[in-house]
Enzyme design. Structure first.
Site, PDB file in Angstrom:
ATOM      1  N   ARG A 169      40.844  28.009  48.766  1.00  0.00           N
ATOM      2  CA  ARG A 169      42.271  28.331  48.879  1.00  0.00           C
ATOM      3  C   ARG A 169      42.582  29.357  47.804  1.00  0.00           C
ATOM      4  NH1 ARG A 169      44.756  25.722  44.805  1.00  0.00           N
ATOM      5  NH2 ARG A 169      43.564  24.143  43.718  1.00  0.00           N
ATOM      6  N   ARG A 173      52.290  32.231  46.724  1.00  0.00           N
ATOM      7  CA  ARG A 173      53.612  31.657  46.472  1.00  0.00           C
ATOM      8  C   ARG A 173      54.683  32.618  46.965  1.00  0.00           C
ATOM      9  NH1 ARG A 173      52.526  29.786  40.385  1.00  0.00           N
ATOM     10  NH2 ARG A 173      50.937  28.224  40.840  1.00  0.00           N
ATOM     11  N   ARG A 246      26.097  31.126  35.856  1.00  0.00           N
ATOM     12  CA  ARG A 246      26.623  32.419  35.445  1.00  0.00           C
ATOM     13  C   ARG A 246      26.920  32.311  33.958  1.00  0.00           C
ATOM     14  NH1 ARG A 246      25.564  36.700  37.902  1.00  0.00           N
ATOM     15  NH2 ARG A 246      27.525  37.734  37.398  1.00  0.00           N
ATOM     16  N   ARG A 277      37.720  40.828  32.557  1.00  0.00           N
ATOM     17  CA  ARG A 277      39.076  40.707  32.015  1.00  0.00           C
ATOM     18  C   ARG A 277      39.059  40.979  30.522  1.00  0.00           C
ATOM     19  NH1 ARG A 277      40.628  34.210  31.896  1.00  0.00           N
ATOM     20  NH2 ARG A 277      38.816  33.512  30.711  1.00  0.00           N
ATOM     21  N   GLU A 303      35.340  40.592  28.599  1.00  0.00           N
ATOM     22  CA  GLU A 303      34.387  39.627  29.173  1.00  0.00           C
ATOM     23  C   GLU A 303      33.548  40.295  30.256  1.00  0.00           C
ATOM     24  OE1 GLU A 303      36.174  36.002  30.498  1.00  0.00           O
ATOM     25  OE2 GLU A 303      37.253  35.674  28.613  1.00  0.00           O
ATOM     26  N   TYR A 351      31.277  22.206  37.616  1.00  0.00           N
ATOM     27  CA  TYR A 351      32.324  23.061  37.054  1.00  0.00           C
ATOM     28  C   TYR A 351      33.539  22.176  36.771  1.00  0.00           C
ATOM     29  CZ  TYR A 351      35.651  26.679  36.135  1.00  0.00           C
ATOM     30  OH  TYR A 351      36.597  27.451  35.500  1.00  0.00           O
ATOM     31  N   ASP A 353      37.128  21.420  34.686  1.00  0.00           N
ATOM     32  CA  ASP A 353      38.214  21.811  33.796  1.00  0.00           C
ATOM     33  C   ASP A 353      38.230  20.830  32.623  1.00  0.00           C
ATOM     34  OD1 ASP A 353      39.178  24.043  35.133  1.00  0.00           O
ATOM     35  OD2 ASP A 353      40.471  22.854  36.447  1.00  0.00           O
TER      36      ASP A 353
END
Length: 370
Positions: A169, A173, A246, A277, A303, A351, A353
């Site tokens: 997804r 917005r 990565r 970025r 980065e 992965y 958070d």
């Protein structure tokens, strides 16, 4: 000598160590780095809390985790609102009405939705790769300018070669909301993440510059149980082959100016710019020091995403089918290990958070201690 040896002082190891110590257990934490806090390590440079291993923004919908971390740190009100730079054109992230107005000149949510729907029609069947998946979600224009180049730099592969599930997804917005995360709680620990981890580890014995894998038998003999938060394939000496990651390389600069880009994060979404970025660290704390004074200098980090090789820091597991199957084989080996608990991003090849790492560590501690 110890009830628990915790290998690694990142969030998983530090939270587990705190819970074990609070339950009356004798705990030793070791880390091969010269500092605690793993990849969330921050250090003070020119009065700025510098995120040495990349930017970390705490966000969660988990009230238990939020209440837990607030025992060890006070969080500021930082809201993640990155900017996308496509060849000098600036767009709001996540994709919202500011983005659509800049892209197409539309003014109302109805006009924006109609434009996206019109472009999505290009994909008529089930998406077979990331490119088709992205176009089916946001249309060709946004894909070409804001998704394609950034994603290809991030993963080192053409979008047509990447699986569709990587972009299940994309946030779209039809409002003017620039908050990237859909999270109830969000912020940065005042004083930096290192302070948070110092508080977690208060009163617990910590030894730095100690590589567990160089002499596993010696370390294992020191404790009843070991909580291992390093790479699971490294623990087994890569006997079944390397799991893929990565990695990220940082080019850091201290600049003699108060403001370089006016935002904490600017993503460079064209393929030609080599970095993904630029982070300007002072804006995580609104450009002020702890006394509220403006800081005269700034620190930026460019980065660069790269394929992991031994010696690099592994950042993101490549969670594709091949690596998933290899991890399951390592997991089966791990389950046969007596008195060794594998946890965290590297130990579980996941992965995670930050809030999910903490939740996982709390759950692990509950299972072990109570």
């Amino acid at each position: 000598m110890y009830d628990y040896l915790v290998v690694g002082s990142g969030l998983f190891g530090s939270v587990f160590a705190r819970q074990a110590a609070d339950a009356g257990k004798k705990v030793l934490v070791i880390d091969k780095r010269p500092n605690i806090a793993g990849n969330v390590y921050t250090e003070k440079v020119e009065g700025i809390n510098f995120h040495k291993y990349g930017a970390h923004i705490f966000h969660t919908n988990n009230t238990e985790v939020w209440n837990y971390v607030n025992r060890f740190a006070t969080f500021n009100r930082f809201t993640n609102s990155p900017v996308a730079n496509y060849k000098g054109e600036l767009y709001s992230m996540p994709f919202n009405m500011y983005t659509f107005n800049k892209m197409w000149g539309v003014v109302t949510p109805e006009e924006a939705a109609a434009k996206i729907e019109e472009q999505k029609k290009e994909i008529t069947e089930e998406p077979q790769n990331l490119e088709e998946q992205a176009i089916s979600l946001v249309g060709r224009d946004i894909y070409e300018k804001l998704v394609k180049g950034y994603t290809e730099k991030q993963w080192g592969r053409d979008c047509k070669e990447l699986p569709a599930f990587i972009i299940k997804r994309l946030p779209v917005r039809l409002t003017f909301d620039n908050n990237y995360f859909n999270a109830l709680y969000q912020g940065i620990p005042i004083g930096g993440y290192t302070k948070l981890v110092e508080n977690l580890l208060e009163g617990i014995e910590v030894r730095l510059n100690e590589d567990y894998l160089e002499d596993k038998e010696k370390w294992n003999a020191m404790a009843e149980k070991v909580v291992y938060t390093g790479a699971i394939d490294a623990y087994f000496d890569y006997t079944l082959g390397n799991l893929e990651y990565r990695s990220v390389r940082f080019e850091n600069e201290i600049l003699d100016m108060p403001n370089f880009q006016g935002n904490a994060a600017v993503n460079y979404t064209d393929r030609e710019t080599p970095w993904t970025r630029i982070i300007e660290h002072k804006w995580f704390e609104f450009g002020k020091d702890e006394n509220g004074n403006d800081l005269p200098k700034t620190i930026i980090s460019k980065e660069y995403s790269s394929e992991w090789k031994p010696g690099d820091e592994p950042y993101y597991p490549v969670n594709d089918k091949k690596n998933g199957e290899l991890y399951q084989k390592y997991k089966a080996l791990a389950e046969k290990e007596e008195n060794i608990i594998f946890g965290g991003r590297l130990g579980e090849y996941k992965y995670y958070d930050m809030d999910a790492v903490i939740a996982s560590a709390l759950e692990c501690a509950r299972n072990q201690l109570y």
